[in-house]
Write a protein that holds these residues in place. Structure first.
Motif: not given
Length: 500
Positions: A264-266, A280-281, A287-288, A365-367
């Motif tokens: 996960m990205i915290e 996140l990108n 997402l860019e 957010v899940p990697v």
């Protein structure tokens, strides 16, 4: 504890303010108190960019990070421990113009001049990220830096030309803005404890740790949390609301971190939108476009992802994408934390599942995302505009069958909301046009949008369905190349691609 003064670096020295209201804006201070009238007021809501200034913040490595923000919605106490750079600072000690200013003159980038200081400050922030005489920023990078400056009397080209030209001009020989000197000053201003500022019966609190922040919020459940002020600031400048005491998240060091662990990205609640989207990108490059079209760079430099989530706006662009990725929100009360799926945070319009004294501490957010993931935004203006519809689609296809679907929309309901009926229409079906059209029809069961100044209900419904069809065009077995479905891709088209 006695009140402390607001201390910040401006005009080559440390300024101290002790009697300003806690909601006095930086712009009001500049024009009315400091008599620095180069910074202008246009919209007073962070849209036009006439008030753009640059804030310098000390980083962990000891350097100063400069970022453009809107002075009209930033409250003065948030400057504590920072540097404030305005257009008055740019003229050199020997009287010469700064290369950014000289480039605007050479390229005829200014006409009436009202918006020019804002453009200059946005370009100066970009100038600090490059080496004079070295490679100039690309035209797209310059355009991205100027998304928060809307008035263009002279048109786009001369100002963008100035952004390229400024790097070719000789570096300042007598620059008063020495980053090393500013860094030394900010180190001396750094506080090791909660900053407490009181004025006119109101208190501004800026804790240093999440534990302190949680304790204050638990003891005062009704205290207003302030993050980037990109929304709360308008409550003052446009609605003239009294906010009471303010609890500022911007100095909480352990909430200003991005970490990756356990898949996960915290993202901490104090992390700016710009830094959060960059992190996140890296994991989800789809997402860019949403990242670059989310508000403007000055807004992303100030606003936080945590604040955007806690606000829960039905047109908040970040939530549909995060919900489609399976994000979780971390809520904290005192020192106790709990986690729930992001889509479960929103109960009704402006109503969340947070309990009294609880606050958003982080987002996870899940990697690893779905096999196919896309985000889309419909708005009247490409840059810096509120969405009429924001959509996010995530599906996994195995042996031609949709095995999992997560679809979410903003602008279609009172809250950011998953499309349960549409997901059900897709799951277990072959990923073909018939399934896509069945999903398009099912959207009517998921949403009953409203008509407002941004779009009619029928436009939203038709646009949402068409976005699902576009998603199918981009991800089916015979998918079109991305350029063929992107009207902004230069020289691209279906026929052109087919004959290439």
């Amino acid at each position: 504890m006695e009140t402390q003064t607001i201390r910040f670096f401006h005009r080559g020295q440390v300024k101290e303010v002790s009697d300003a209201p806690i909601t006095r804006t930086v712009l009001q201070y500049l024009r009315e108190d400091a008599r620095c009238t180069g910074t202008k007021e246009g919209c007073a809501e962070g849209d036009c960019g006439a008030c753009t200034v640059v804030i310098g913040e000390l980083q962990d490595g000891g350097d100063v990070e400069f970022k453009a923000v809107n002075a009209c919605i930033q409250f003065l106490p948030t400057l504590d421990g920072k540097a404030l750079i305005t257009v008055e600072d740019l003229r050199q000690a020997d009287g010469n113009l700064h290369p950014v200013q000289e480039a605007m003159v050479e390229c005829h980038g200014s006409q009436c001049g009202f918006c020019t200081p804002g453009f200059v400050m946005s370009l100066w922030a970009l100038y600090q990220q490059h080496t004079p005489g070295g490679a100039a920023p690309s035209r797209q990078t310059i355009c991205d830096a100027l998304t928060g400056n809307l008035c263009r009397c002279t048109g786009y080209r001369p100002i963008i030309d100035a952004g390229e030209r400024m790097m070719a001009l000789p570096a300042p020989s007598a620059d008063k803005l020495d980053p090393r000197q500013i860094a030394d000053t900010l180190r001396n201003l750094k506080r090791g404890e909660t900053f407490r500022y009181r004025a006119q019966g109101q208190e501004f609190l800026a804790p240093r740790t999440a534990a302190e922040f949680g304790a204050i919020k638990a003891a005062q459940p009704d205290i207003r949390i302030l993050a980037g002020s990109t929304d709360v600031g308008l409550w003052v400048t446009k609605q003239f609301r009294e906010l009471g005491n303010l609890l500022y998240v911007g100095q909480v060091e352990d909430l200003n971190q991005v970490e990756q662990r356990d898949g996960m990205i915290e993202v901490g609640a104090a992390v700016t939108l710009e830094k959060a989207y960059a992190a996140l990108n890296a994991a989800h490059p789809e997402l860019e476009e949403l990242w670059k079209r989310f508000a403007s760079l000055p807004i992303r430099n100030a606003g936080t992802l945590g604040g955007n989530i806690a606000n829960g706006s039905p047109i908040g662009d970040s939530m549909p994408a995060l919900i489609a990725l399976g994000a979780e929100v971390v809520l904290q009360h005192g020192e106790t934390r709990r986690t729930l799926p992001l889509e479960d945070l929103y109960l009704a319009y402006q109503k969340t599942a947070m309990q009294p004294g609880e606050f958003v501490a982080a987002l996870r957010v899940p990697v690893a995302g779905p096999q196919h993931f896309r985000t889309y935004k419909l708005s009247k203006r490409f840059d810096e505009d509120i969405s009429a519809v924001c959509a996010a689609f995530g599906i996994t296809v195995q042996d031609g069958i949709v095995t999992q679907a997560r679809i979410a929309f903003g602008g279609m309901a009172a809250t950011p909301k998953r499309a349960a009926a549409t997901e059900a229409a897709l799951t277990g079906q072959p990923w073909n046009e018939a399934t896509a059209r069945a999903g398009m029809a099912a959207l009517a069961q998921d949403y009953t949008p409203l008509t407002d100044m941004r779009a009619t209900a029928s436009y939203r419904s038709r646009g949402a369905a068409n976005l699902l069809y576009r998603f199918w065009l981009e991800t089916n077995a015979d998918a079109l190349p991305a350029a063929a479905v992107n009207v902004r891709a230069p020289g691209a088209g279906i026929n052109e691609t087919a004959t290439a």
